[in-house]
Design an enzyme around this catalytic site. Structure first.
Site, PDB file in Angstrom:
ATOM      1  N   LYS A 117       0.827  -1.217   0.000  1.00  0.00           N
ATOM      2  CA  LYS A 117       0.000   0.000   0.000  1.00  0.00           C
ATOM      3  C   LYS A 117       0.859   1.263   0.000  1.00  0.00           C
ATOM      4  O   LYS A 117       0.470   2.280  -0.561  1.00  0.00           O
ATOM      5  CB  LYS A 117      -0.965  -0.012   1.186  1.00  0.00           C
ATOM      6  N   LYS A 198      -3.804 -10.836  -6.897  1.00  0.00           N
ATOM      7  CA  LYS A 198      -4.950 -11.094  -6.016  1.00  0.00           C
ATOM      8  C   LYS A 198      -6.150 -10.215  -6.394  1.00  0.00           C
ATOM      9  O   LYS A 198      -5.962  -9.047  -6.743  1.00  0.00           O
ATOM     10  CB  LYS A 198      -4.520 -10.789  -4.579  1.00  0.00           C
ATOM     11  N   LYS A 201      -9.923  -4.772  -4.095  1.00  0.00           N
ATOM     12  CA  LYS A 201     -10.672  -3.544  -4.356  1.00  0.00           C
ATOM     13  C   LYS A 201      -9.788  -2.456  -4.948  1.00  0.00           C
ATOM     14  O   LYS A 201     -10.257  -1.584  -5.676  1.00  0.00           O
ATOM     15  CB  LYS A 201     -11.257  -3.033  -3.036  1.00  0.00           C
TER      16      LYS A 201
HETATM   17  P1  TYM Z   1     -10.719  -6.940   3.965  1.00  0.00           P
HETATM   18  O1  TYM Z   1     -11.861  -6.033   4.264  1.00  0.00           O
HETATM   19  O2  TYM Z   1      -9.665  -6.476   3.034  1.00  0.00           O
HETATM   20  O3  TYM Z   1     -11.255  -8.318   3.423  1.00  0.00           O
HETATM   21  C1  TYM Z   1     -12.258  -9.044   4.094  1.00  0.00           C
HETATM   22  C2  TYM Z   1     -11.942 -10.520   4.044  1.00  0.00           C
HETATM   23  O4  TYM Z   1     -11.840 -10.953   2.679  1.00  0.00           O
HETATM   24  C3  TYM Z   1     -10.630 -11.657   2.480  1.00  0.00           C
HETATM   25  N1  TYM Z   1     -10.155 -11.436   1.096  1.00  0.00           N
HETATM   26  C4  TYM Z   1      -9.878 -12.418   0.238  1.00  0.00           C
HETATM   27  N2  TYM Z   1      -9.957 -13.763   0.345  1.00  0.00           N
HETATM   28  C5  TYM Z   1      -9.614 -14.502  -0.738  1.00  0.00           C
HETATM   29  N3  TYM Z   1      -9.207 -13.954  -1.923  1.00  0.00           N
HETATM   30  C6  TYM Z   1      -9.119 -12.625  -2.074  1.00  0.00           C
HETATM   31  N4  TYM Z   1      -8.733 -12.103  -3.238  1.00  0.00           N
HETATM   32  C7  TYM Z   1      -9.464 -11.792  -0.968  1.00  0.00           C
HETATM   33  N5  TYM Z   1      -9.499 -10.437  -0.777  1.00  0.00           N
HETATM   34  C8  TYM Z   1      -9.921 -10.253   0.494  1.00  0.00           C
HETATM   35  C9  TYM Z   1      -9.661 -11.060   3.493  1.00  0.00           C
HETATM   36  O5  TYM Z   1      -8.569 -11.912   3.756  1.00  0.00           O
HETATM   37  C10 TYM Z   1     -10.580 -10.860   4.689  1.00  0.00           C
HETATM   38  O6  TYM Z   1     -10.681 -12.067   5.432  1.00  0.00           O
HETATM   39  N6  TYM Z   1      -7.774  -6.488   7.928  1.00  0.00           N
HETATM   40  C11 TYM Z   1      -8.982  -7.101   7.451  1.00  0.00           C
HETATM   41  C12 TYM Z   1     -10.209  -6.731   8.273  1.00  0.00           C
HETATM   42  C13 TYM Z   1     -10.010  -6.956   9.726  1.00  0.00           C
HETATM   43  C14 TYM Z   1     -10.000  -8.198  10.398  1.00  0.00           C
HETATM   44  C15 TYM Z   1      -9.773  -7.899  11.772  1.00  0.00           C
HETATM   45  C16 TYM Z   1     -10.169  -9.519   9.970  1.00  0.00           C
HETATM   46  C17 TYM Z   1      -9.823  -5.983  10.665  1.00  0.00           C
HETATM   47  N7  TYM Z   1      -9.694  -6.543  11.880  1.00  0.00           N
HETATM   48  C18 TYM Z   1      -9.707  -8.908  12.727  1.00  0.00           C
HETATM   49  C19 TYM Z   1     -10.083 -10.530  10.941  1.00  0.00           C
HETATM   50  C20 TYM Z   1      -9.862 -10.205  12.294  1.00  0.00           C
HETATM   51  C21 TYM Z   1      -9.209  -6.656   6.026  1.00  0.00           C
HETATM   52  O7  TYM Z   1      -8.730  -5.662   5.599  1.00  0.00           O
HETATM   53  O8  TYM Z   1     -10.061  -7.417   5.343  1.00  0.00           O
END
Ligand code: TYM
Length: 332
Positions: A117, A198, A201
């Site tokens: 990022k 990957k 967004k």
């Molecule tokens: P975020 O909002 O980017 O994504 C949400 C969830 O989707 C999964 N994900 C994917 N899985 C498979 N293939 C992909 N291309 C893909 N893109 C996204 C992410 O791994 C995630 O599980 N940091 C986290 C949010 C968060 C969180 C937490 C999660 C904040 N605190 C505590 C678990 C526990 C995030 O940015 O997810």
């Protein structure tokens, strides 16, 4: 709620529409795990996490609601799981401030997401982006969660949560549980336009969004990058495009990849893609319908969120008192 069950927690950032990666790496699994009855589940909107990139405050409430709607439309039942908003529970921020003192600077600097990022937006490399994994550790440790369903991109962050738990426990006595990640069979869905990147967004061109119309879904899948050759065969190395599409087909139809390969043994890419689009539409249309319906009752949504926030806060408050005691912040 059955308090004896192991605790499961996960969050999704409020940064706009969710995509198939979010669904297949996380959301679909949230629902399956909730329905397994094995866990006491907490699902939250990671709205604090969404502030480290450029954002419009006018859009934020809609984006927060969007995640809650997606949770509910996918099948999360607020009577069984706690659905809440991170920023409504101040203990997440409090624990972050405490954990910051034990988080190794060098390790945070080396985090893959921080590096990616920072490179993508060098004009906005802020402390929130740097500290993001510590906030995530706080999210999880605050609830004594034993399991955290996430996609592969979050593994490194969860490892930090485990390190922090260990460090804190060693110094102040057993306080935290070391959380374990739970992955799906599609922990890293790749972009439709570039199967070596990957689905994310930050690169919308490769995303299949959960709100895409049937027409757009068809177009995107028919246009998805495939490989040379004709065979519908799972081969991540030599056929990353078709392999990625096979994973989507499998996860949404509940058919093993091997079965799908057999179904398309003598068929071409076009037929496979046409059918895959139908599979996607069959899952997403009811999801979109439920979302639309849920949206019409804003009051009910607010009641669900307020009740979830309250339940989460009770758990988090108890824990933060315990943590503060351990580190001596207890004059009165
Ligand atoms: P975020 O909002 O980017 O994504 C949400 C969830 O989707 C999964 N994900 C994917 N899985 C498979 N293939 C992909 N291309 C893909 N893109 C996204 C992410 O791994 C995630 O599980 N940091 C986290 C949010 C968060 C969180 C937490 C999660 C904040 N605190 C505590 C678990 C526990 C995030 O940015 O997810």
């Amino acid at each position: 709620m059955n308090n004896k069950k192991p605790i499961l927690i996960s969050g999704v950032q409020s940064t706009g529409g969710l995509h198939a990666g979010n669904y297949l790496g996380a959301l679909q699994n949230f629902v399956a795990l909730q329905n397994s009855g094995k866990y006491q589940c907490f699902f939250f909107v990671a709205d604090y996490h969404s502030l480290n990139e450029d954002f419009n405050p006018k859009e934020k409430p809609k984006q927060i609601l969007e995640v809650v709607l997606s949770f509910l439309a996918a099948g999360i039942n607020p009577k069984e799981s706690v659905v809440f908003v991170q920023s409504a529970v101040p203990m997440h921020a409090e624990l972050t401030v405490i954990l910051n003192n034990f988080a190794p600077f060098g390790e945070l600097k080396r985090m893959a997401q921080f590096k990616d990022k920072s490179e993508a937006a060098p004009q906005n490399v802020n402390v929130g982006l740097f500290d993001y994994p510590v906030l995530m550790a706080a999210d999880v440790l605050l609830y004594d969660a034993t399991v955290v369903p996430v996609g592969e991109d979050q593994l490194q962050h969860l490892e930090l949560a485990r390190t922090l738990a260990r460090k804190f426990n060693a110094r102040f006595g057993k306080t935290f549980i070391e959380p374990k990640p739970l992955l799906t069979l599609t922990p890293r869905l790749m972009g439709l336009d570039d199967p070596n990147k990957k689905m994310s967004k930050s690169h919308p061109a490769g995303c299949l969004f959960l709100d895409d119309s049937p027409k757009v879904i068809k177009e995107k899948i028919m246009r998805a990058t495939t490989d040379s050759g004709k065979k519908i065969k799972y081969d991540e190395k030599n056929k990353p495009g078709i392999s990625n599409l096979l994973l989507i087909y499998s996860a949404l139809s509940n058919k093993p990849v091997k079965t799908i390969e057999k179904m398309y043994k003598n068929k071409g890419y076009a037929e496979f893609k046409k059918d895959l689009a139908e599979v996607v539409i069959r899952v997403l249309m009811p999801f979109q319908k439920r979302k639309k319906l849920l949206k019409t009752n804003k009051q009910k949504l607010k009641t669900i969120i307020a009740a979830g926030n309250k339940k989460a806060e009770i758990v988090a408050n108890k824990k933060i008192i315990e943590i503060k005691k351990k580190i001596g912040l207890t004059i009165i």
